[in-house]
Design a protein around this motif. Structure first.
Motif, PDB file in Angstrom:
ATOM      1  N   ARG A  99      32.315  30.479  25.878  1.00 37.16           N
ATOM      2  CA  ARG A  99      33.756  30.580  25.643  1.00 37.16           C
ATOM      3  C   ARG A  99      34.497  30.809  26.958  1.00 37.16           C
ATOM      4  NH1 ARG A  99      34.302  34.420  20.258  1.00 37.16           N
ATOM      5  NH2 ARG A  99      33.131  33.078  18.844  1.00 37.16           N
ATOM      6  N   GLU A 100      35.832  30.597  26.918  1.00 39.91           N
ATOM      7  CA  GLU A 100      36.662  30.848  28.090  1.00 39.91           C
ATOM      8  C   GLU A 100      36.546  32.305  28.481  1.00 39.91           C
ATOM      9  OE1 GLU A 100      38.464  28.879  30.000  1.00 39.91           O
ATOM     10  OE2 GLU A 100      37.714  27.142  28.883  1.00 39.91           O
ATOM     11  N   PRO A 101      36.485  32.599  29.789  1.00 38.13           N
ATOM     12  CA  PRO A 101      36.398  33.997  30.209  1.00 38.13           C
ATOM     13  C   PRO A 101      37.616  34.779  29.752  1.00 38.13           C
ATOM     14  CG  PRO A 101      36.898  32.561  32.085  1.00 38.13           C
ATOM     15  CD  PRO A 101      36.576  31.674  30.931  1.00 38.13           C
ATOM     16  N   LEU A 102      37.391  36.003  29.413  1.00 42.49           N
ATOM     17  CA  LEU A 102      38.474  36.868  28.938  1.00 42.49           C
ATOM     18  C   LEU A 102      39.425  37.175  30.091  1.00 42.49           C
ATOM     19  CD1 LEU A 102      36.393  39.329  26.781  1.00 42.49           C
ATOM     20  CD2 LEU A 102      37.711  37.358  25.997  1.00 42.49           C
ATOM     21  N   ALA A 103      40.633  37.538  29.726  1.00 40.82           N
ATOM     22  CA  ALA A 103      41.614  37.920  30.751  1.00 40.82           C
ATOM     23  C   ALA A 103      41.158  39.177  31.455  1.00 40.82           C
ATOM     24  CB  ALA A 103      42.984  38.155  30.089  1.00 40.82           C
ATOM     25  N   GLU A 104      41.641  39.335  32.681  1.00 37.06           N
ATOM     26  CA  GLU A 104      41.244  40.494  33.449  1.00 37.06           C
ATOM     27  C   GLU A 104      41.715  41.757  32.738  1.00 37.06           C
ATOM     28  OE1 GLU A 104      42.517  40.246  37.446  1.00 37.06           O
ATOM     29  OE2 GLU A 104      41.741  38.218  37.741  1.00 37.06           O
ATOM     30  N   PRO A 105      40.865  42.775  32.644  1.00 32.02           N
ATOM     31  CA  PRO A 105      41.241  43.994  31.914  1.00 32.02           C
ATOM     32  C   PRO A 105      42.322  44.762  32.672  1.00 32.02           C
ATOM     33  CG  PRO A 105      39.175  44.298  33.083  1.00 32.02           C
ATOM     34  CD  PRO A 105      39.555  42.868  33.256  1.00 32.02           C
ATOM     35  N   GLU A 106      43.104  45.476  31.911  1.00 33.08           N
ATOM     36  CA  GLU A 106      44.128  46.307  32.527  1.00 33.08           C
ATOM     37  C   GLU A 106      43.474  47.487  33.215  1.00 33.08           C
ATOM     38  OE1 GLU A 106      46.854  47.414  29.560  1.00 33.08           O
ATOM     39  OE2 GLU A 106      47.522  45.360  29.122  1.00 33.08           O
ATOM     40  N   GLU A 107      44.257  48.081  34.148  1.00 31.09           N
ATOM     41  CA  GLU A 107      43.741  49.224  34.865  1.00 31.09           C
ATOM     42  C   GLU A 107      43.326  50.306  33.901  1.00 31.09           C
ATOM     43  OE1 GLU A 107      43.086  49.943  37.993  1.00 31.09           O
ATOM     44  OE2 GLU A 107      43.540  47.895  38.611  1.00 31.09           O
ATOM     45  N   ALA A 108      42.218  50.907  34.167  1.00 33.61           N
ATOM     46  CA  ALA A 108      41.728  52.015  33.347  1.00 33.61           C
ATOM     47  C   ALA A 108      41.177  53.067  34.282  1.00 33.61           C
ATOM     48  CB  ALA A 108      40.652  51.540  32.375  1.00 33.61           C
ATOM     49  N   ASP A 109      41.041  54.224  33.728  1.00 30.35           N
ATOM     50  CA  ASP A 109      40.491  55.290  34.541  1.00 30.35           C
ATOM     51  C   ASP A 109      39.036  54.986  34.886  1.00 30.35           C
ATOM     52  OD1 ASP A 109      42.878  56.582  34.337  1.00 30.35           O
ATOM     53  OD2 ASP A 109      42.265  57.821  32.614  1.00 30.35           O
ATOM     54  N   GLY A 110      38.598  55.277  36.126  1.00 28.61           N
ATOM     55  CA  GLY A 110      37.223  55.041  36.538  1.00 28.61           C
ATOM     56  C   GLY A 110      37.001  53.593  36.955  1.00 28.61           C
ATOM     57  N   ILE A 111      35.753  53.291  37.372  1.00 31.49           N
ATOM     58  CA  ILE A 111      35.379  51.948  37.813  1.00 31.49           C
ATOM     59  C   ILE A 111      34.915  51.140  36.609  1.00 31.49           C
ATOM     60  CG2 ILE A 111      33.817  50.624  39.262  1.00 31.49           C
ATOM     61  CD1 ILE A 111      33.675  53.005  41.124  1.00 31.49           C
ATOM     62  N   SER A 112      35.608  50.033  36.377  1.00 34.11           N
ATOM     63  CA  SER A 112      35.238  49.162  35.254  1.00 34.11           C
ATOM     64  C   SER A 112      34.478  47.950  35.785  1.00 34.11           C
ATOM     65  CB  SER A 112      36.489  48.700  34.499  1.00 34.11           C
ATOM     66  OG  SER A 112      37.331  47.966  35.373  1.00 34.11           O
ATOM     67  N   PRO A 113      33.728  47.252  34.925  1.00 34.67           N
ATOM     68  CA  PRO A 113      32.989  46.070  35.374  1.00 34.67           C
ATOM     69  C   PRO A 113      33.928  44.994  35.888  1.00 34.67           C
ATOM     70  CG  PRO A 113      32.231  46.800  33.224  1.00 34.67           C
ATOM     71  CD  PRO A 113      33.502  47.567  33.513  1.00 34.67           C
ATOM     72  N   ILE A 114      33.441  44.218  36.849  1.00 35.03           N
ATOM     73  CA  ILE A 114      34.224  43.094  37.353  1.00 35.03           C
ATOM     74  C   ILE A 114      34.371  42.065  36.237  1.00 35.03           C
ATOM     75  CG2 ILE A 114      34.243  41.184  39.015  1.00 35.03           C
ATOM     76  CD1 ILE A 114      32.753  42.958  40.942  1.00 35.03           C
ATOM     77  N   SER A 115      35.562  41.520  36.146  1.00 34.21           N
ATOM     78  CA  SER A 115      35.813  40.560  35.069  1.00 34.21           C
ATOM     79  C   SER A 115      35.010  39.277  35.293  1.00 34.21           C
ATOM     80  CB  SER A 115      37.304  40.231  34.999  1.00 34.21           C
ATOM     81  OG  SER A 115      37.698  39.504  36.148  1.00 34.21           O
ATOM     82  N   ASP A 116      34.824  38.558  34.212  1.00 31.14           N
ATOM     83  CA  ASP A 116      34.072  37.305  34.302  1.00 31.14           C
ATOM     84  C   ASP A 116      34.782  36.294  35.188  1.00 31.14           C
ATOM     85  OD1 ASP A 116      32.089  38.247  32.685  1.00 31.14           O
ATOM     86  OD2 ASP A 116      32.875  37.355  30.843  1.00 31.14           O
ATOM     87  N   ARG A 117      36.090  36.203  35.097  1.00 31.69           N
ATOM     88  CA  ARG A 117      36.827  35.244  35.909  1.00 31.69           C
ATOM     89  C   ARG A 117      36.654  35.542  37.390  1.00 31.69           C
ATOM     90  NH1 ARG A 117      43.046  33.946  34.882  1.00 31.69           N
ATOM     91  NH2 ARG A 117      42.281  31.947  34.096  1.00 31.69           N
ATOM     92  N   LEU A 118      36.826  36.805  37.748  1.00 27.14           N
ATOM     93  CA  LEU A 118      36.685  37.165  39.144  1.00 27.14           C
ATOM     94  C   LEU A 118      35.249  36.951  39.619  1.00 27.14           C
ATOM     95  CD1 LEU A 118      37.875  38.292  41.722  1.00 27.14           C
ATOM     96  CD2 LEU A 118      37.435  40.615  40.861  1.00 27.14           C
ATOM     97  N   THR A 152      33.220  34.719  38.602  1.00 29.25           N
ATOM     98  CA  THR A 152      33.057  33.284  38.817  1.00 29.25           C
ATOM     99  C   THR A 152      33.647  32.853  40.153  1.00 29.25           C
ATOM    100  OG1 THR A 152      33.100  32.860  36.438  1.00 29.25           O
ATOM    101  CG2 THR A 152      33.587  30.988  37.889  1.00 29.25           C
ATOM    102  N   GLU A 153      34.837  33.359  40.468  1.00 27.56           N
ATOM    103  CA  GLU A 153      35.481  32.970  41.715  1.00 27.56           C
ATOM    104  C   GLU A 153      34.696  33.470  42.924  1.00 27.56           C
ATOM    105  OE1 GLU A 153      39.445  34.406  41.503  1.00 27.56           O
ATOM    106  OE2 GLU A 153      40.036  32.993  39.919  1.00 27.56           O
ATOM    107  N   LEU A 154      34.225  34.700  42.850  1.00 30.85           N
ATOM    108  CA  LEU A 154      33.480  35.259  43.972  1.00 30.85           C
ATOM    109  C   LEU A 154      32.168  34.512  44.206  1.00 30.85           C
ATOM    110  CD1 LEU A 154      34.011  39.094  43.344  1.00 30.85           C
ATOM    111  CD2 LEU A 154      35.119  37.663  45.077  1.00 30.85           C
ATOM    112  N   THR A 155      31.477  34.236  43.122  1.00 28.51           N
ATOM    113  CA  THR A 155      30.185  33.544  43.281  1.00 28.51           C
ATOM    114  C   THR A 155      30.364  32.092  43.682  1.00 28.51           C
ATOM    115  OG1 THR A 155      30.159  33.171  40.883  1.00 28.51           O
ATOM    116  CG2 THR A 155      28.908  35.066  41.717  1.00 28.51           C
ATOM    117  N   ALA A 156      31.540  31.506  43.409  1.00 25.17           N
ATOM    118  CA  ALA A 156      31.819  30.160  43.906  1.00 25.17           C
ATOM    119  C   ALA A 156      31.857  30.166  45.427  1.00 25.17           C
ATOM    120  CB  ALA A 156      33.129  29.639  43.329  1.00 25.17           C
TER     121      ALA A 156
END
Length: 698
Positions: A422-441, A443-447
């Motif tokens: 499926r299409e990668p989910l939108a980037e999550p909103e800021e939350a307290d603490g370190i959250s996992p890197i989004s799928d979209r990001l 993908t871009e980094l590994t490209a």
């Protein structure tokens, strides 16, 4: 008044003491021929003198008889008697039956005795041997009595056992002795007469044609199925073996094919029980499997069972003795027979310790299976440890390098299964603490990282070679290629059309051995492959690379899949490696070539291999007979049909008779395709190739 015919007066006969007999110079026999004097003496000692001597009184100058008699006819018999006297087995004064002649010329008597006698017809000799056999004499007794080998007696008895109707035809010169010998292959009189009737209108009545007809549909004793069950088991089950006592027959022919197949199936099933007891999920049994029957299956890696302390001690003792003898006789060219035999025994013993049975993980055994068939040498072939795709465990969760839990088939979010496509989910909103890197990001980094890897790898041939070797090895040995980031694809195609004997060919067996050797050298787990390959030297890496690349070769011509440029490249590849299909073990036979092409192509092959004269000698034969003769004549001459020749590899040289050999070569000018004339010449064989063909048992 009619003249009265003069009555014939026969010469008188009498017994004359041996010491009153002498040889006559009037005996016309000067050249030794036939049975030796020694053999004749033994025959006289055994059964007495069967034929008397022809003698004449010896007279002095005054014409008075001296009491001695000369022998113009019967000199060999006299010499045999003389030998017995000298051996003191016969008395000097023993009476010898003689016919006393006084009229006529002595030389005429000698000549008449030798010329007037008619030789025994061979059929009478065959029947005489048979009569002696029926009266209780063994083959050995008959051989000893007539000073011939036991094999000769067996041949004569075999000839006497041919159908009486054919024997009568032979007696009337309707069959030659060679033809009669060919009929002895089968002991079935009805079958013999059927073949004779088939031959009557035929122009070709050669002995090989008779043998081929009599053995149609039978199984050669050299067949691997027969080697597997053993001829004794077949005979005990009531099977009939046809033998040729007059030519080499490789052990003969087994007449009951159905019985052979049943015995093979029963023996394979019996031997398979021990393999099933090991706990395999499935076992497939067949006398033979097609080449590539295990394609698409994952093969388990077993571990050799460890040696016990006693076995290890025995292995060391054998190795020490082998090393000692090898060193002691290192400079000796011709080893003594006992040393040569002992070294062979030691090699066999040491090899048995190396070829230890493999042990497998019981959990893997429970979902894997094996193939049981017959090897080319007639031994049992057991191929264990193959897992079918449907028996593989579901792909489960695995720990990533970062220690995070991920799913390869689907992602689990809040108890729900979400497809990874499926299409990668939108980037999550800021939350307290370190959250996992989004799928979209991610993908871009590994490209960006992929481009970096490409640029760096492009400047490092050594690592690029290692990476390609790693990817290809995964494809060939580990079933799944997902352990490599390289999008390289290596296919190893199976063969849709199975050529006769392909799985047992020399090349197939060599590839099987090479594959097993590499499989044993590689780590069991795909995750360990990269580190293992990095630890190898370049020569070893290159050798493995050559093998995995070789498994991707596809030079098969298929009518539905025209690949002219690929087949032209196959010619270039063959030239580069100097491919010689003769050295690779291919030989033309009725089964793999001559029985599948037209008569014109058989004659063309024979002309190329042996010259026009050889082709003319068999041009009159029927297709089946011509194919059989071509196989025997061409044999191991090194001749190859056009599709198997390597361009520029000596295939355009003249053959042993000086005839030029034509080679069909693909050229860049026609995109690797054959010319119109060439394709037509091959097309003429389509009908012949598709027809069921009979393998000549000659």
């Amino acid at each position: 008044m009619a003249a009265i015919a003069k009555k014939v007066t026969l010469s008188s006969s009498r017994d004359i003491p041996f010491n009153k007999l002498v040889l006559s110079q009037a005996n016309v026999r000067r050249v030794k021929a036939g049975i030796s004097v020694e053999e004749l003496a033994e025959d006289v000692a055994r059964r007495g003198l069967l034929q008397g001597l022809s003698v004449r009184p010896v007279k002095d100058e005054a014409g008075v008889e001296t009491g001695m008699f000369e022998i113009p006819a019967g000199g060999r018999r006299y010499r045999a008697l003389d030998l017995l006297v000298r051996q003191k087995r016969l008395s000097k004064t023993a009476p010898v039956p003689c016919i006393v002649r006084e009229e006529g010329i002595a030389e005429e008597d000698s000549l008449a005795e030798n010329v007037q006698r008619a030789p025994l017809h061979p059929l009478d000799q065959f029947r005489a041997f048979l009569a002696l056999r029926e009266k209780g004499q063994s083959e050995e007794d008959i051989a000893a009595a007539f000073f011939v080998s036991t094999g000769v007696v067996k041949q004569r008895l075999k000839l006497a056992s041919v159908s009486p109707a054919l024997l009568e035809i032979y007696a009337e010169d309707g069959l030659t002795l060679d033809q009669l010998m060919a009929f002895t292959v089968s002991g079935d009189h009805q079958r013999q007469q059927q073949v004779f009737e088939r031959l009557k209108p035929s122009y070709d009545k050669q002995p090989y044609a008779i043998r081929r007809m009599l053995t149609e549909g039978s199984v050669r004793a050299s067949d691997k199925r027969v080697q597997f069950i053993g001829i004794d088991a077949y005979v005990e089950a009531g099977g009939i073996v046809m033998r040729d006592l007059f030519q080499g027959d490789d052990g003969g022919w087994l007449q009951d094919v159905v019985l052979v197949d049943r015995l093979v199936a029963d023996e394979l099933e019996r031997r398979a029980e021990a393999v099933r007891a090991e706990g395999w999920k499935w076992i497939e049994i067949a006398p033979d499997f097609a080449y590539g029957h295990a394609f698409g299956l994952r093969q388990l890696r077993g571990e050799p069972s460890p040696l016990s302390a006693e076995e290890e001690s025995t292995r060391k003792a054998l190795q020490l003795e082998f090393d000692r003898l090898s060193e002691e006789y290192d400079s000796v060219e011709d080893l003594p027979d006992e040393i040569d035999q002992r070294l062979a025994e030691l090699e066999t013993g040491l090899q048995s310790f190396e070829n230890r049975p493999l042990t497998f993980d019981p959990l893997e055994v429970a979902r894997a299976g094996g193939f049981i068939s017959i090897a080319p040498d007639g031994c049992l072939r057991v191929e264990r440890g193959f897992v079918r795709p449907e028996d593989e465990l579901p792909i489960g969760t695995q720990q990533s390098e970062e220690g995070e839990e991920s799913l390869t088939a689907s992602a689990v979010r809040d108890g729900e299964s979400v497809s990874a496509d499926r299409e990668p989910l939108a980037e999550p909103e800021e939350a307290d603490g370190i959250s996992p890197i989004s799928d979209r990001l991610m993908t871009e980094l590994t490209a960006h990282r992929t481009l970096g890897l490409r640029e760096a790898l492009g400047g490092n041939p050594d690592v690029a070679f290692l990476a390609a070797l790693h990817a290809f090895t995964l494809k060939i040995f580990y079933q799944y290629g997902s352990d490599s980031c390289l999008e390289l694809d290596l296919k190893s195609v199976s063969f849709g059309a199975q050529a006769p004997g392909l799985n047992d060919s020399t090349c197939a067996q060599a590839i099987r051995v090479r594959h097993d050797d590499w499989a044993n050298a590689l780590p069991k787990e795909a995750t360990d492959l990269w580190d293992a390959l990095r630890g190898w030297d370049r020569d070893r890496q290159a050798a493995l690379f050559a093998y995995v690349v070789s498994m991707s070769v596809n030079a098969v011509h298929e009518a539905w899949n025209r690949r002219p440029r690929a087949l032209a490249h196959a010619d270039r590849l063959a030239q580069a490696i100097t491919l010689d299909m003769t050295a690779a073990g291919w030989r033309p036979s009725v089964d793999n070539f001559f029985g599948r092409v037209t008569k014109a192509r058989i004659l063309q092959a024979l002309t190329e291999a042996k010259g026009q004269e050889a082709a003319d000698r068999i041009a009159h034969l029927k297709k089946g007979d011509m194919a059989s003769e071509a196989e025997k004549l061409i044999g191991s001459s090194g001749w190859l049909p056009e599709p198997l020749r390597t361009p520029g590899n000596g295939n355009t040289e003249t053959n042993e008779t000086g005839s030029p050999q034509t080679v069909v070569e693909a050229t860049a000018g026609n995109d690797g395709e054959l010319s119109v004339a060439d394709t037509e010449s091959f097309a003429e064989n389509d009908e012949a190739a598709n027809e069921p063909h009979t393998i000549a048992a000659e």
